[in-house]
Design an enzyme around this catalytic site. Structure first.
Site, PDB file in Angstrom:
ATOM      1  N   HIS A   1       0.862  -1.179   0.000  1.00 16.84           N
ATOM      2  CA  HIS A   1       0.000   0.000   0.000  1.00 16.84           C
ATOM      3  C   HIS A   1       0.898   1.228   0.000  1.00 16.84           C
ATOM      4  O   HIS A   1       1.845   1.310   0.783  1.00 16.84           O
ATOM      5  CB  HIS A   1      -0.912   0.011   1.224  1.00 16.84           C
ATOM      6  CG  HIS A   1      -2.065   0.953   1.079  1.00 16.84           C
ATOM      7  ND1 HIS A   1      -1.909   2.317   1.138  1.00 16.84           N
ATOM      8  CD2 HIS A   1      -3.380   0.733   0.853  1.00 16.84           C
ATOM      9  CE1 HIS A   1      -3.089   2.895   0.967  1.00 16.84           C
ATOM     10  NE2 HIS A   1      -3.987   1.958   0.781  1.00 16.84           N
TER      11      HIS A   1
ATOM     12  N   ARG B   1      -1.978   0.833  -7.401  1.00 19.71           N
ATOM     13  CA  ARG B   1      -1.127   0.880  -6.216  1.00 19.71           C
ATOM     14  C   ARG B   1       0.327   0.543  -6.481  1.00 19.71           C
ATOM     15  O   ARG B   1       1.224   1.106  -5.856  1.00 19.71           O
ATOM     16  CB  ARG B   1      -1.685  -0.078  -5.147  1.00 19.71           C
ATOM     17  CG  ARG B   1      -2.952   0.434  -4.500  1.00 19.71           C
ATOM     18  CD  ARG B   1      -3.518  -0.585  -3.552  1.00 19.71           C
ATOM     19  NE  ARG B   1      -4.671  -0.031  -2.847  1.00 19.71           N
ATOM     20  CZ  ARG B   1      -5.463  -0.736  -2.058  1.00 19.71           C
ATOM     21  NH1 ARG B   1      -5.222  -2.016  -1.876  1.00 19.71           N
ATOM     22  NH2 ARG B   1      -6.474  -0.173  -1.450  1.00 19.71           N
TER      23      ARG B   1
ATOM     24  N   HIS C   1       0.733  -4.734   2.110  1.00 22.85           N
ATOM     25  CA  HIS C   1      -0.691  -4.527   2.357  1.00 22.85           C
ATOM     26  C   HIS C   1      -1.571  -5.727   2.029  1.00 22.85           C
ATOM     27  O   HIS C   1      -2.560  -5.959   2.707  1.00 22.85           O
ATOM     28  CB  HIS C   1      -1.164  -3.320   1.553  1.00 22.85           C
ATOM     29  CG  HIS C   1      -2.591  -2.933   1.801  1.00 22.85           C
ATOM     30  ND1 HIS C   1      -3.071  -2.618   3.056  1.00 22.85           N
ATOM     31  CD2 HIS C   1      -3.642  -2.802   0.952  1.00 22.85           C
ATOM     32  CE1 HIS C   1      -4.359  -2.306   2.970  1.00 22.85           C
ATOM     33  NE2 HIS C   1      -4.724  -2.423   1.721  1.00 22.85           N
TER      34      HIS C   1
ATOM     35  N   ARG D   1      -3.837  -6.405  -7.083  1.00 21.42           N
ATOM     36  CA  ARG D   1      -5.256  -6.274  -6.695  1.00 21.42           C
ATOM     37  C   ARG D   1      -5.752  -4.848  -6.931  1.00 21.42           C
ATOM     38  O   ARG D   1      -5.143  -3.882  -6.486  1.00 21.42           O
ATOM     39  CB  ARG D   1      -5.432  -6.631  -5.219  1.00 21.42           C
ATOM     40  CG  ARG D   1      -6.844  -6.399  -4.693  1.00 21.42           C
ATOM     41  CD  ARG D   1      -6.945  -6.797  -3.238  1.00 21.42           C
ATOM     42  NE  ARG D   1      -6.226  -5.890  -2.370  1.00 21.42           N
ATOM     43  CZ  ARG D   1      -6.786  -4.846  -1.747  1.00 21.42           C
ATOM     44  NH1 ARG D   1      -8.050  -4.555  -1.946  1.00 21.42           N
ATOM     45  NH2 ARG D   1      -6.057  -4.097  -0.942  1.00 21.42           N
TER      46      ARG D   1
END
Length: 524
Positions: A234, A281, A342, A377
């Site tokens: 993250h 991200r 993350h 993701r």
């Protein structure tokens, strides 16, 4: 004690499956630590679903595939996204107080999304979802919730009184964390919903218990795992020497927050990607990592103080209050942030029915590789995956129930040849060492040389941990260390075998992306 279904994990995936099964089955849910100690309660952002009139399933599918760098399985992406509105409605029916009313839920936007499609409960969605699911589970007569149970290994035919080499799963051995007593929890069907392996890394937004237990247990039992090299970092974890692992949600950038060089105040993301702060991200995390390393910084700044103060307080009350207690007023000041591990994008391979390779074992959530996330993701697709595959596992178990055999007699846990440890310091030392070299050698940017260094240390520590495990009684710390080490090995093996840069896996030795996307599949 024999149960109909054993579920390992009390987060979104586990409780969704439990509630769906409990209409017809007796369900036991085991949780390491507290019932709310998993990652679900920590999720700030929200849940992605196509609910806006200007949005389409195809848009959400495309955004997910683009973020996943083409490694996603298209049929999985379509299946999950088409199930999303129904999953949201079931949560509304359970009493989750999403922002907005009725069919007019408030939708926010996060990095990688082309439309506003994130339903949320302020900036504490995970906690609200966890609370609603847990309240429903506690009220159901067919669900037994057992916290404080650290699962050691899955039970297979090798653990039966009449030994067999069968890979059929019959439940799990788990240690009572208060007494140390190990019990065999036997069931006709078992669901792994044990979360990810974030604690392999020194800096992580994951809770303390995210030690890859489900992935490691399934691997030792004979299940394949895939794409473990894809660890999501993250971009924005609070940089504070006193407060560890506090996440600053993606939605802060989605609502206009800018990333700034802390000394010059210059906005740097447009230099890396035309989408700026709304890039996926992996791109944002690498950009911040580059700024920190290039300029010798400790952190960069995330600034949303140009938005009206009442807007900031209304949209991010939890973060605002937390930061205020640390002397940071995000309505007037920038927030110091650094990247942190993350999300675990790889895991135990499952199909659309949440079935693993092993008969009797299903899996859902972050411990799996379903094909949804690919190489990265997309924001707020994780809770969605938990709901869809939790329901899929329950549906499949019910549909094949008559084909599931009654469990055989299972041997009790044998502690006759072990003693209590007199050197717990070994566990802490090895835990710290793994997390440090994984952060330094297997982090946001990698190289073959760094990965090989990590592999050598993993091999050395493995022999030490095996010797310790064979000599002493199990404790939660020892169970977690063993699983942490196993997941670190799987991550490094996967990373070494991928000779390209794709999504979350960026290596200096192979900076180009291959024209054909291939999964990294490891076979026990």
């Amino acid at each position: 004690m024999i149960h109909d279904v054993l579920i390992i994990g009390s987060g979104a995936a586990g409780l969704t499956a439990a509630l769906a099964l409990a209409e017809t089955r007796k369900v036991l849910v085991l949780a390491k630590g507290s019932l709310t100690g998993g990652s679900t309660a920590w999720a700030q952002g929200g849940i992605a679903a196509v609910l806006d009139t200007g949005d389409t399933f195809e848009n959400h599918i495309r955004d997910t595939m683009v973020a996943g760098a083409g490694l996603n399985r298209r049929e999985t992406v379509e299946y999950v996204i088409e199930q999303a509105p129904g999953s949201i409605q079931r949560l509304v029916d359970l009493g989750v107080p999403f922002n907005g009313t009725g069919s007019d839920l408030h939708l926010t936007r996060e990095g990688g999304h082309s439309h506003r499609r994130i339903v949320h409960v302020d900036d504490a969605t995970g906690w609200a979802v966890q609370e609603a699911l847990l309240n429903a589970a506690m009220a159901h007569d067919n669900i037994t919730l057992l916290p404080g149970r650290a699962c050691i290994d899955l039970i297979t035919g090798r653990n039966a009184e009449r030994y067999s080499g069968s890979g059929r799963i019959w439940g799990a051995y788990a240690a009572d964390e208060s007494t140390g007593k190990v019990e065999a929890h036997v069931a006709r069907a078992t669901i792994l919903a044990a979360g990810g392996a974030g604690r392999c890394y020194r800096f992580s937004t994951a809770p303390r218990g995210a030690t890859g237990d489900g992935i490691a247990m399934a691997w030792r039992a004979g299940a394949r795992v895939a794409n473990m090299e894809f660890m999501q970092f993250h971009p924005t974890c609070l940089y504070n020497l006193e407060v560890k692992n506090f996440l600053i949600t993606e939605a802060v950038r989605g609502e206009g927050g800018h990333l700034l060089h802390p000394e010059t105040g210059r906005r740097f993301m447009p230099d890396y990607d035309e989408r700026g702060e709304l890039a996926p991200r992996d791109i944002v995390a690498r950009a911040i990592d580059d700024q920190i390393k290039r300029y010798g910084l400790d952190f960069v700044n995330l600034d949303i103080s140009h938005r009206p103060p009442e807007f900031v307080r209304e949209h991010f009350p939890t973060i605002h209050d937390k930061l205020l207690g640390l002397g940071i007023d995000m309505t007037r000041q920038p927030i110091p942030v650094v990247p942190a591990q993350h999300y675990t994008c790889g895991g135990v391979i499952v199909d659309l029915d949440a079935r693993t390779d092993l008969p009797g074992l299903w899996a859902a959530g972050e411990c799996t590789e379903s094909g949804l996330h690919g190489a990265n993701r997309l924001a707020s697709n994780s809770l969605l995956e938990c709901f869809v595959f939790g329901e899929a596992a329950a549906r499949d178990i019910n549909s094949c129930w008559t084909d599931l055999d009654e469990p055989p007699a299972i041997r009790e846990w044998d502690e006759s040849r072990v003693t209590h440890s007199d050197e717990e310091v070994v566990i802490k030392q090895n835990w710290t060492e793994i997390r440090r070299f994984m952060w330094n050698y297997v982090g946001i940017v990698r190289s073959t040389k760094r990965l090989e260094r990590a592999a050598r240390r993993i091999d050395l520590l493995g022999r030490e941990i095996d010797e310790y495990y064979g000599a002493f009684r199990v404790t939660t710390d020892l169970i977690e260390l063993r699983n942490l080490h196993q997941c670190a090995e799987l991550i490094v093996r996967s990373a070494l075998s991928r000779h390209e840069s794709r999504g979350l896996h960026f290596t200096l030795d192979y900076p180009e992306t291959d024209p054909v996307a291939r999964d990294t599949v490891l076979v026990p």
